[in-house]
Design an enzyme around this catalytic site. Structure first.
Site: not given
Ligand code: NAD
Ligand code: UDP
Length: 317
Positions: A12, A91, A105, A144, A158, A174
């Protein structure tokens, strides 16, 4: 022209970021394992000559040459991150180590998509970056929450140990177009239910609060954080919309904006569901000159239009 890696780029938020970076004239590598992401989110970009899509899992190392890394790979919805909690930890931990290793790197700058979940069920309100949080280490959200906390730890280690330039952003809830219909988070659930005139599922009494940020505002904050040149400015920094609403208020707003005949159905509250959440964005305002400009009603109208279109296409297909 910079070469920029976006992990989770088919998700997303990731897909909006990829689009923004391409529009700015960068070369973008969109890496994803397509667990919760979808090609549909990036299909309109696939002909772009500076986009490369890589099917890969961040828990495995990858050899690339890049200038910047945005690390978004991780399922974000409780339903999806709890589906395979051990994988969620891998992950966040192995994925972070691999991306930090890549940054070390290649001397790339690395941005980490952290979360307001690092504050857990917060005892300080609103939440500032200096608050250490109130997190259950052994609950169903811990894979999580704790995963994202150790990812922040790794970034800072790092940075201190190897001089990697890190940028940590704590994202508050979001929403917007390209959330999956089955995402399971509250905004998409309520909109999809309302558009189908199905019951709106409120967990608990609906008195818990959240702050909802529209995706375009968030992506603007991401880019400002990455481009911030202040020496040694790592964050963490809160990005979110400080408007705070109860889940009941959100349900009522969605019903009103969709003109739906849905009724409200109360369901059990999941364990460890935070009771309140609102970002203090003073640091983002001061350091990045950033604050959200799209308010809830405006953002909901855009998101409703997206789901309305998507549902009608699926019904037609
Ligand atoms: P989402 O689930 O739509 O996107 C996550 C993406 O990561 C997906 O495309 C999924 O296929 C990919 N993914 C998951 N595990 C993976 C792996 N092991 N290797 C490669 N790709 C992998 O969620 P989002 O809302 O777009 O969130 C994106 C990031 O923002 C995430 O890290 C989430 O924790 C962080 N986040 C989002 C929100 C929110 O409200 N949307 C809030 C806090 C943090
Ligand atoms: N929620 C709800 N009905 C739903 C989905 C979620 O009442 O269909 C509630 C959930 O219990 C939480 C809030 O809405 O209190 C936000 O949930 P979400 O999963 O979107 O995000 P998070 O809990 O991670 O902030």
């Amino acid at each position: 022209m910079k070469r920029i890696l976006v992990t989770g780029g088919a998700g997303f938020i990731g897909s909006h970021l990829v689009e923004r970076l391409l529009n700015q004239g960068n070369e973008v590598l969109c890496l994803d394992n397509f667990f919760t992401g979808s090609k549909d989110n990036i299909v309109h970009l696939l002909d772009h000559k500076y986009l490369e899509v890589i099917r890969h899992d961040v828990i495995e190392p990858v050899l690339l040459e890049v200038d910047e890394i945005y690390n978004l790979a991780c399922p974000a919805s409780p339903v999806h991150y709890q589906y395979n909690p051990v994988k969620t930890v891998k992950t966040n931990v192995l994925g972070m180590i691999n991306m930090l290793g890549l940054a070390k790197r290649t001397h790339a700058k690395i941005f980490q998509a952290s979360t307001s979940e690092v504050y857990g069920d917060p005892e300080q309100h609103p939440q500032t970056e200096s608050y250490w949080g109130h997190v259950n280490p052994i609950g169903i959200r811990s894979c999580y929450d704790e995963g994202k906390r150790i990812a922040e730890t790794l970034c800072m280690d790092y940075h201190r140990q190897s001089g990697v330039r890190v940028k940590i952003v704590r994202i508050f809830n979001t929403y917007g177009p390209r959330m999956a219909i089955n995402d399971g988070r509250v905004v998409s659930n309520f909109i999809v239910q309302a558009l189908q005139n199905k019951p709106i599922t409120i967990y608990g009494e609906g008195q818990q609060t959240r702050s909802f940020c529209y995706v375009d505002d968030l992506v603007e904050g991401f880019v400002r954080m990455m481009d911030n040149t202040e020496d040694g400015f790592t964050g963490p920094i809160n990005l979110g919309n400080p408007g705070e609403f109860t889940i009941m208020e959100l349900a009522q707003k969605v019903i009103q904006l969709t003109g739906s005949s849905s009724v409200i159905e109360k369901m059990p509250l999941p364990p460890d569901d935070p009771t309140q959440r609102r970002p203090d964005i003073t640091v983002a305002q001061e350091k990045l000159n950033w604050e959200p400009i799209i308010m809830l009603e405006q953002g909901l109208i855009k998101t409703i239009a997206y789901f309305d279109d998507k549902l009608s296409r699926e019904n037609f297909a």
